[in-house]
Design an enzyme around this catalytic site. Structure first.
Site, PDB file in Angstrom:
ATOM      1  N   ASP A  35       1.045  -1.165   0.078  1.00 41.65           N
ATOM      2  CA  ASP A  35      -0.002   0.211   0.054  1.00 41.65           C
ATOM      3  C   ASP A  35       0.929   1.222   0.049  1.00 41.65           C
ATOM      4  O   ASP A  35       1.936   0.998   0.172  1.00 41.65           O
ATOM      5  CB  ASP A  35      -0.905   0.045   1.232  1.00 41.65           C
ATOM      6  CG  ASP A  35      -1.502   1.275   1.337  1.00 41.65           C
ATOM      7  OD1 ASP A  35      -2.316   1.650   0.428  1.00 41.65           O
ATOM      8  OD2 ASP A  35      -1.635   1.737   2.330  1.00 41.65           O
ATOM      9  N   ASP A  66      -1.348  -0.347   6.215  1.00 41.49           N
ATOM     10  CA  ASP A  66      -1.481   0.254   7.553  1.00 41.49           C
ATOM     11  C   ASP A  66      -3.118   0.002   7.873  1.00 41.49           C
ATOM     12  O   ASP A  66      -3.331   0.470   8.934  1.00 41.49           O
ATOM     13  CB  ASP A  66      -1.142   1.636   7.699  1.00 41.49           C
ATOM     14  CG  ASP A  66      -2.093   2.355   6.774  1.00 41.49           C
ATOM     15  OD1 ASP A  66      -2.801   3.244   7.322  1.00 41.49           O
ATOM     16  OD2 ASP A  66      -2.064   2.370   5.504  1.00 41.49           O
ATOM     17  N   ASP A  80      -0.114   5.150   0.980  1.00 35.41           N
ATOM     18  CA  ASP A  80      -0.475   6.086   1.983  1.00 35.41           C
ATOM     19  C   ASP A  80      -0.278   5.510   3.351  1.00 35.41           C
ATOM     20  O   ASP A  80      -1.003   4.576   3.730  1.00 35.41           O
ATOM     21  CB  ASP A  80      -1.655   6.689   1.642  1.00 35.41           C
ATOM     22  CG  ASP A  80      -1.674   7.351   0.316  1.00 35.41           C
ATOM     23  OD1 ASP A  80      -0.603   8.152  -0.007  1.00 35.41           O
ATOM     24  OD2 ASP A  80      -2.608   7.149  -0.652  1.00 35.41           O
TER      25      ASP A  80
END
Length: 222
Positions: A6, A177, A8
């Site tokens: 991922d 995250d 961001d």
């Protein structure tokens, strides 16, 4: 073998979509009153409750009618000024280690391709998957196209990518995250969480996914 990331809040200490809108406001490319609305949409994202269509429809408004070339020039400046200083130190090390091992580095992000592509190249990734933006006569229309790389959509697009490139998820590693990326982390063989949000941390504990806690020494300019 693949190493899938991922973008961001996983590779960077911040969300590129939000930072991009702030950047556009600062440079007179977007209206300042967009920021509070965007913040509410991002709060829904962090809860895992966002309709990505709503977010993209809203945040792409300032780009409607702007040429791909003009936006690319602004994005180049955005990366140099805003993104480069907030890349996690461990992210740089991990990407370099996987690169040395000969793994294919793939970034999959629920952010527009106008940002994810250049940022992924800046980070040294081999390829990326992102939300596709519609264009007409070389200008952005403000619309998206295809399956959005968001939640289960990331897995759908990943499977398409695997078929196109003759690759598999055997031995794959994945990093995120966000609770929104549970489907992606379930798809890879070895999953890691990076500074996981509370909902993802709870799932990760049940799944036995390894938690990582990344930081950066370089502070962004104020």
């Amino acid at each position: 073998m693949l190493a899938i990331f991922d973008l961001d809040d996983t590779l960077t200490d911040g969300d590129s979509s939000s930072l991009w809108l702030q950047f556009m406001v600062q440079h007179g490319l977007a209206a300042a009153d967009m920021l509070p609305r965007e913040a509410k949409l991002m709060a829904a994202y962090r809860r895992g409750e966002l309709r990505m269509e709503d977010y993209m429809d809203f945040t792409l408004q300032p780009m409607q009618g702007r040429s791909v070339e003009e936006v690319a020039e602004w994005v180049e400046r955005f990366i140099a000024d805003i993104i480069a200083p907030i890349v996690f130190d461990q992210a740089r090390d991990t990407l370099a280690r996987y690169k040395a091992e000969g793994r294919t580095l793939l970034v999959i992000s629920a952010t527009g391709e106008h940002l994810v592509g250049p940022i992924s190249r800046f980070l040294g990734a081999d390829d990326f998957l992102a939300i596709q933006l519609a264009t007409e006569a070389g200008c952005y229309t403000g619309n998206t196209s295809g399956v959005m790389t968001y939640q289960q959509g990331k897995v759908i697009r990943l499977q398409q990518w695997l078929q196109q490139h003759g690759q598999s998820l055997a031995g794959s590693h994945g990093y995120s995250d966000s609770i929104n990326d549970v489907p992606l982390l379930q798809a890879v063989e070895v999953a890691y969480t990076v500074n996981a949000d509370p909902k993802l941390a709870a799932v990760a504990a049940q799944q036995g996914w390894q938690p990582l806690f990344w930081s950066r020494q370089t502070q962004p300019a104020t």
